[in-house]
Design a protein around this motif. Structure first.
Motif, PDB file in Angstrom:
ATOM      1  N   ALA A 151       0.848  -1.181   0.000  1.00  0.00           N
ATOM      2  CA  ALA A 151       0.000   0.000   0.000  1.00  0.00           C
ATOM      3  C   ALA A 151       0.888   1.236   0.000  1.00  0.00           C
ATOM      4  N   ASP A 152       0.436   2.272  -0.687  1.00  0.00           N
ATOM      5  CA  ASP A 152       1.160   3.531  -0.762  1.00  0.00           C
ATOM      6  C   ASP A 152       0.171   4.666  -0.960  1.00  0.00           C
ATOM      7  N   LEU A 153       0.599   5.868  -0.625  1.00  0.00           N
ATOM      8  CA  LEU A 153      -0.146   7.055  -1.031  1.00  0.00           C
ATOM      9  C   LEU A 153      -0.067   7.175  -2.544  1.00  0.00           C
ATOM     10  N   ALA A 154      -1.193   7.441  -3.178  1.00  0.00           N
ATOM     11  CA  ALA A 154      -1.212   7.553  -4.637  1.00  0.00           C
ATOM     12  C   ALA A 154      -2.344   8.479  -5.063  1.00  0.00           C
ATOM     13  N   TRP A 155      -2.053   9.314  -6.046  1.00  0.00           N
ATOM     14  CA  TRP A 155      -3.060  10.175  -6.658  1.00  0.00           C
ATOM     15  C   TRP A 155      -2.412  10.849  -7.862  1.00  0.00           C
ATOM     16  N   ASP A 156      -3.219  11.306  -8.776  1.00  0.00           N
ATOM     17  CA  ASP A 156      -2.702  12.119  -9.872  1.00  0.00           C
ATOM     18  C   ASP A 156      -2.614  13.561  -9.372  1.00  0.00           C
ATOM     19  N   THR A 157      -1.412  14.001  -9.058  1.00  0.00           N
ATOM     20  CA  THR A 157      -1.242  15.326  -8.465  1.00  0.00           C
ATOM     21  C   THR A 157      -1.471  16.453  -9.470  1.00  0.00           C
ATOM     22  N   ASN A 158      -1.592  16.099 -10.737  1.00  0.00           N
ATOM     23  CA  ASN A 158      -1.911  17.104 -11.765  1.00  0.00           C
ATOM     24  C   ASN A 158      -3.398  17.169 -12.069  1.00  0.00           C
ATOM     25  N   ALA A 159      -4.175  16.301 -11.456  1.00  0.00           N
ATOM     26  CA  ALA A 159      -5.618  16.265 -11.715  1.00  0.00           C
ATOM     27  C   ALA A 159      -6.307  17.454 -11.059  1.00  0.00           C
ATOM     28  N   PRO A 160      -7.397  17.915 -11.631  1.00  0.00           N
ATOM     29  CA  PRO A 160      -8.115  19.054 -11.051  1.00  0.00           C
ATOM     30  C   PRO A 160      -8.616  18.812  -9.628  1.00  0.00           C
ATOM     31  N   ALA A 195       6.858  10.307  -3.126  1.00  0.00           N
ATOM     32  CA  ALA A 195       6.601  10.098  -4.557  1.00  0.00           C
ATOM     33  C   ALA A 195       5.142   9.712  -4.740  1.00  0.00           C
ATOM     34  N   ILE A 196       4.269  10.702  -4.751  1.00  0.00           N
ATOM     35  CA  ILE A 196       2.847  10.448  -4.967  1.00  0.00           C
ATOM     36  C   ILE A 196       2.602  10.411  -6.466  1.00  0.00           C
ATOM     37  N   LEU A 197       2.290   9.233  -6.960  1.00  0.00           N
ATOM     38  CA  LEU A 197       2.068   9.003  -8.391  1.00  0.00           C
ATOM     39  C   LEU A 197       0.635   8.545  -8.611  1.00  0.00           C
ATOM     40  N   PRO A 198       0.129   8.667  -9.843  1.00  0.00           N
ATOM     41  CA  PRO A 198      -1.191   8.093 -10.135  1.00  0.00           C
ATOM     42  C   PRO A 198      -1.203   6.594  -9.843  1.00  0.00           C
ATOM     43  N   PRO A 199      -2.296   6.048  -9.342  1.00  0.00           N
ATOM     44  CA  PRO A 199      -2.339   4.628  -8.990  1.00  0.00           C
ATOM     45  C   PRO A 199      -1.910   3.698 -10.117  1.00  0.00           C
ATOM     46  N   GLU A 200      -2.323   4.007 -11.344  1.00  0.00           N
ATOM     47  CA  GLU A 200      -1.946   3.130 -12.453  1.00  0.00           C
ATOM     48  C   GLU A 200      -0.446   3.151 -12.705  1.00  0.00           C
ATOM     49  N   ARG A 201       0.204   4.272 -12.395  1.00  0.00           N
ATOM     50  CA  ARG A 201       1.657   4.362 -12.554  1.00  0.00           C
ATOM     51  C   ARG A 201       2.364   3.524 -11.505  1.00  0.00           C
ATOM     52  N   VAL A 202       1.882   3.556 -10.270  1.00  0.00           N
ATOM     53  CA  VAL A 202       2.464   2.727  -9.216  1.00  0.00           C
ATOM     54  C   VAL A 202       2.343   1.248  -9.591  1.00  0.00           C
ATOM     55  N   ALA A 203       1.177   0.839 -10.066  1.00  0.00           N
ATOM     56  CA  ALA A 203       0.970  -0.553 -10.467  1.00  0.00           C
ATOM     57  C   ALA A 203       1.918  -0.938 -11.599  1.00  0.00           C
ATOM     58  N   HIS A 218      -7.877  -2.268  -2.438  1.00  0.00           N
ATOM     59  CA  HIS A 218      -8.243  -1.414  -1.316  1.00  0.00           C
ATOM     60  C   HIS A 218      -7.985   0.041  -1.675  1.00  0.00           C
ATOM     61  N   GLN A 219      -8.878   0.921  -1.230  1.00  0.00           N
ATOM     62  CA  GLN A 219      -8.619   2.354  -1.272  1.00  0.00           C
ATOM     63  C   GLN A 219      -9.364   3.022  -0.130  1.00  0.00           C
ATOM     64  N   ALA A 220      -8.664   3.891   0.564  1.00  0.00           N
ATOM     65  CA  ALA A 220      -9.271   4.725   1.605  1.00  0.00           C
ATOM     66  C   ALA A 220      -8.552   6.066   1.555  1.00  0.00           C
ATOM     67  N   GLY A 221      -9.251   7.090   1.087  1.00  0.00           N
ATOM     68  CA  GLY A 221      -8.593   8.366   0.892  1.00  0.00           C
ATOM     69  C   GLY A 221      -7.481   8.237  -0.120  1.00  0.00           C
ATOM     70  N   MET A 222      -6.281   8.682   0.244  1.00  0.00           N
ATOM     71  CA  MET A 222      -5.149   8.603  -0.670  1.00  0.00           C
ATOM     72  C   MET A 222      -4.342   7.318  -0.525  1.00  0.00           C
ATOM     73  N   ILE A 223      -4.711   6.458   0.423  1.00  0.00           N
ATOM     74  CA  ILE A 223      -4.013   5.183   0.565  1.00  0.00           C
ATOM     75  C   ILE A 223      -4.653   4.153  -0.353  1.00  0.00           C
ATOM     76  N   HIS A 224      -3.835   3.572  -1.215  1.00  0.00           N
ATOM     77  CA  HIS A 224      -4.288   2.522  -2.125  1.00  0.00           C
ATOM     78  C   HIS A 224      -3.528   1.242  -1.797  1.00  0.00           C
ATOM     79  N   GLY A 225      -4.216   0.117  -1.874  1.00  0.00           N
ATOM     80  CA  GLY A 225      -3.587  -1.175  -1.626  1.00  0.00           C
ATOM     81  C   GLY A 225      -3.707  -2.068  -2.842  1.00  0.00           C
TER      82      GLY A 225
END
Length: 237
Positions: A151-160, A195-203, A218-225
């Motif tokens: 599990a890691d923090l993940a999000w598209d930081t360039n997304a609106p 290193a917060i990356l989009p989830p698909e990039r982490v995968a 799993h996903q809860a907020g910015m934590i994805h598993g």
């Protein structure tokens, strides 16, 4: 942040770490609950490698659920390893654990484990190639067909929606409203040290490390598993 700085920080936090993050316990517990299903097909006497084991929360959960499993708790911060050992002794599963203070590279480079966990660790590896190499190193220590859950923090930081998501996440962690200055400060910390990356990039980084296509369970907020099986053979081109 350099590795030695992270180790020092977590050493300092070890004694009060669980209390500090008590508010996040429901997220942690939901992740651990789903681990039972993710790892359901492992052998009854499975051996698990827990990378960045911290105070041993996931080991404690899995040790109760799977009474014949054995664990190696790995963490670069000696105080965290000591806290993990104390928990294991207090809760009665220390005889099924090994405790190792050090980096992954200090373990034998052989496939000795049926499964591995790695929670909120790889996000501190800022270089994508190094992050892939880190997961590949975990994979080398898994038996053929071994399962990794991480599990890691993940999000598209360039997304609106990232500013709104960041604000929600900060409030979730703090339990109180944060002003714009505090949010901006946290945004800077995340941009610099995590290193917060989009989830698909982490995968994709993990797939490149020699695993089958990861499943986000799993996903809860910015934590994805995610979970992924070690690839038995290289894909045919």
């Amino acid at each position: 942040m350099e590795q030695h700085e992270l180790d020092k920080l977590f050493d300092q936090q070890a004694a009060g770490y669980d209390a500090q993050w008590a508010r996040m316990a429901p997220i942690r517990e939901s992740l651990h609950f789903l681990l039972e299903t993710v790892f359901a097909d492992l052998p009854e006497d499975a051996r698990l490698l827990c990378v960045g084991a911290g105070t041993g929360a996931e080991i404690a959960h899995l040790a109760k659920r799977f009474p014949r499993w054995r664990f190696l708790a790995l963490d670069p911060a000696p105080a965290m390893v000591a806290a993990c050992r104390e928990r294991a002794e207090r809760e009665g599963f220390a005889d099924r654990c090994e405790f190792h203070a050090g980096l992954l590279e200090t373990l034998p480079d052989t496939g000795a484990f049926d499964g591995a966990t790695c929670f909120l660790v790889s996000q501190f590896i800022l270089d994508p190639a190094e992050r892939t190499a880190f997961f590949a190193a975990i994979g080398r220590r898994l038996r053929k067909g071994g399962m990794l859950a991480w599990a890691d923090l993940a999000w598209d930081t360039n997304a609106p929606d990232y500013p709104d998501m960041l604000r929600l996440w900060m409030r979730t962690m703090s339990g109180a409203g944060l002003d714009d200055e505090a949010i901006e400060r946290m945004r800077g910390n995340y941009a610099r040290d995590v290193a917060i990356l989009p989830p698909e990039r982490v995968a994709a980084l993990v797939a490149d490390a020699g695993f089958e296509a990861p499943l986000r369970f799993h996903q809860a907020g910015m934590i994805h598993g995610w979970c992924a099986t070690k690839r038995v053979r290289s894909p045919t081109r």
